[in-house]
Scaffold this active site. Structure first.
Site, PDB file in Angstrom:
ATOM      1  N   HIS A 162       0.857  -1.180   0.000  1.00 48.64           N
ATOM      2  CA  HIS A 162       0.000   0.000   0.000  1.00 48.64           C
ATOM      3  C   HIS A 162       0.894   1.231   0.000  1.00 48.64           C
ATOM      4  O   HIS A 162       1.799   1.337   0.816  1.00 48.64           O
ATOM      5  CB  HIS A 162      -0.894  -0.023   1.255  1.00 48.64           C
ATOM      6  CG  HIS A 162      -1.742   1.195   1.395  1.00 48.64           C
ATOM      7  ND1 HIS A 162      -2.929   1.357   0.712  1.00 48.64           N
ATOM      8  CD2 HIS A 162      -1.568   2.331   2.116  1.00 48.64           C
ATOM      9  CE1 HIS A 162      -3.447   2.526   1.018  1.00 48.64           C
ATOM     10  NE2 HIS A 162      -2.644   3.141   1.863  1.00 48.64           N
ATOM     11  N   ASN A 186       6.869   6.265  -0.474  1.00 46.65           N
ATOM     12  CA  ASN A 186       8.202   5.649  -0.428  1.00 46.65           C
ATOM     13  C   ASN A 186       8.655   5.288   0.988  1.00 46.65           C
ATOM     14  O   ASN A 186       9.852   5.281   1.275  1.00 46.65           O
ATOM     15  CB  ASN A 186       9.262   6.559  -1.078  1.00 46.65           C
ATOM     16  CG  ASN A 186       8.884   6.901  -2.508  1.00 46.65           C
ATOM     17  OD1 ASN A 186       8.296   6.066  -3.198  1.00 46.65           O
ATOM     18  ND2 ASN A 186       9.173   8.118  -2.936  1.00 46.65           N
ATOM     19  N   ARG A 187       7.703   5.050   1.859  1.00 47.96           N
ATOM     20  CA  ARG A 187       8.004   4.671   3.260  1.00 47.96           C
ATOM     21  C   ARG A 187       8.743   5.779   4.036  1.00 47.96           C
ATOM     22  O   ARG A 187       9.367   5.512   5.058  1.00 47.96           O
ATOM     23  CB  ARG A 187       8.822   3.356   3.327  1.00 47.96           C
ATOM     24  CG  ARG A 187       8.132   2.155   2.654  1.00 47.96           C
ATOM     25  CD  ARG A 187       6.805   1.856   3.336  1.00 47.96           C
ATOM     26  NE  ARG A 187       6.165   0.638   2.868  1.00 47.96           N
ATOM     27  CZ  ARG A 187       5.051   0.588   2.110  1.00 47.96           C
ATOM     28  NH1 ARG A 187       4.473   1.710   1.693  1.00 47.96           N
ATOM     29  NH2 ARG A 187       4.518  -0.555   1.771  1.00 47.96           N
ATOM     30  N   LEU A 188       8.665   7.004   3.501  1.00 47.53           N
ATOM     31  CA  LEU A 188       9.317   8.127   4.198  1.00 47.53           C
ATOM     32  C   LEU A 188       8.287   8.823   5.091  1.00 47.53           C
ATOM     33  O   LEU A 188       7.924   9.982   4.887  1.00 47.53           O
ATOM     34  CB  LEU A 188       9.934   9.101   3.176  1.00 47.53           C
ATOM     35  CG  LEU A 188      10.948   8.454   2.230  1.00 47.53           C
ATOM     36  CD1 LEU A 188      11.474   9.463   1.211  1.00 47.53           C
ATOM     37  CD2 LEU A 188      12.116   7.856   3.022  1.00 47.53           C
TER      38      LEU A 188
END
Ligand SMILES: Cc1cc2nc3c(=O)[nH]c(=O)nc-3n(C[C@H](O)[C@H](O)[C@H](O)COP(=O)(O)O)c2cc1C
Length: 212
Positions: free
Chosen positions: A10, A190-192
């Site tokens: 996701h 981007n998981r940031l």
């Protein structure tokens, strides 16, 4: 057997969280996010995971947040349950609100204090009668031979308290989680992700950004 879930991905893109937008008071920030979780249609936004532990085991379950103020977060339970036994040994707890519809979570750690009997009574009295009887009927976390046994305990409590107010069981009441740390997490691309933690330092709440 291996069930491979690695293709479930996701992307978190709904919004960001900026330092400038945070309230200086974590309870105000929590209130805002709680209201937004309600508006977004989160099912049971007050459902929170409660982690407890003792020397031999860590344990987690869902309980309902019933109210909060600038002192802490209150839930109600059976004082003889597994969680309560652990809380007697170790009052340190963690809470987690997974408001995933908003790509958010709130993580809280601190310790519990038992509510006064009067305060527990105030909430108990506001519950529907059937819930009050349910509290009397269940020896929470103990083994039960059958569902029938539970239903018959419920019926016998119903008969016992058929007249007048149902009293507060002495084995049932509330705990207040007094927080030391409250973290607000907002998923980003981007998981940031954005993470901000409030922690108490010399009686003042300090805010730091954490790496995702
Ligand atoms: C949505 C939801 C809400 C719950 N709310 C409570 C609650 O407010 N108090 C409670 O004692 N148990 C609640 N439970 C049941 C607990 O998760 C748990 O089964 C029970 O408290 C016994 O836990 P223990 O054996 O770890 O002490 C809830 C469960 C769910 C799924």
């Amino acid at each position: 057997m291996k069930v491979d879930l690695t293709s479930i991905r996701h992307g978190f893109t709904q919004s960001g969280l900026n330092r400038a937008d945070l309230s200086s008071n974590p309870f105000e920030q929590f209130k805002l996010w709680f209201e937004q979780a309600q508006e977004a249609g989160v099912i049971e936004p007050s459902a929170m995971s409660l982690a407890t532990s003792d020397d031999s085991e860590i344990s987690i379950r869902t309980v309902l947040l019933k109210y909060f103020d600038s002192h802490g977060f209150v839930f109600f339970t059976n004082y003889n349950s597994q969680k309560s036994k652990q809380l007697q040994t170790n009052p340190n707890v963690a809470l987690l609100f997974p408001w995933l519809v908003l790509e958010r979570q709130v993580k809280i750690s601190g310790h519990v204090e038992k509510l006064s009997t009067l305060e527990s009574l105030k909430y108990f009295s506001s519950r529907p009668k059937a819930s009050q009887l349910g509290a009397w009927a269940s020896q929470q976390s103990s083994n039960l031979s059958s569902r029938q046994m539970l239903l018959s305990q419920f019926e016998s409590m119903k008969a016992k308290f058929s007249k007048g107010e149902i009293p507060l069981p002495d084995f049932w009441g509330g705990y207040c989680v007094i927080p030391l740390k409250i973290e607000f997490w907002q998923g980003r691309e981007n998981r940031l992700h954005d993470r901000f933690i409030y922690h108490l330092s010399e009686d003042k709440w300090k805010i730091e950004r954490l790496a995702p």
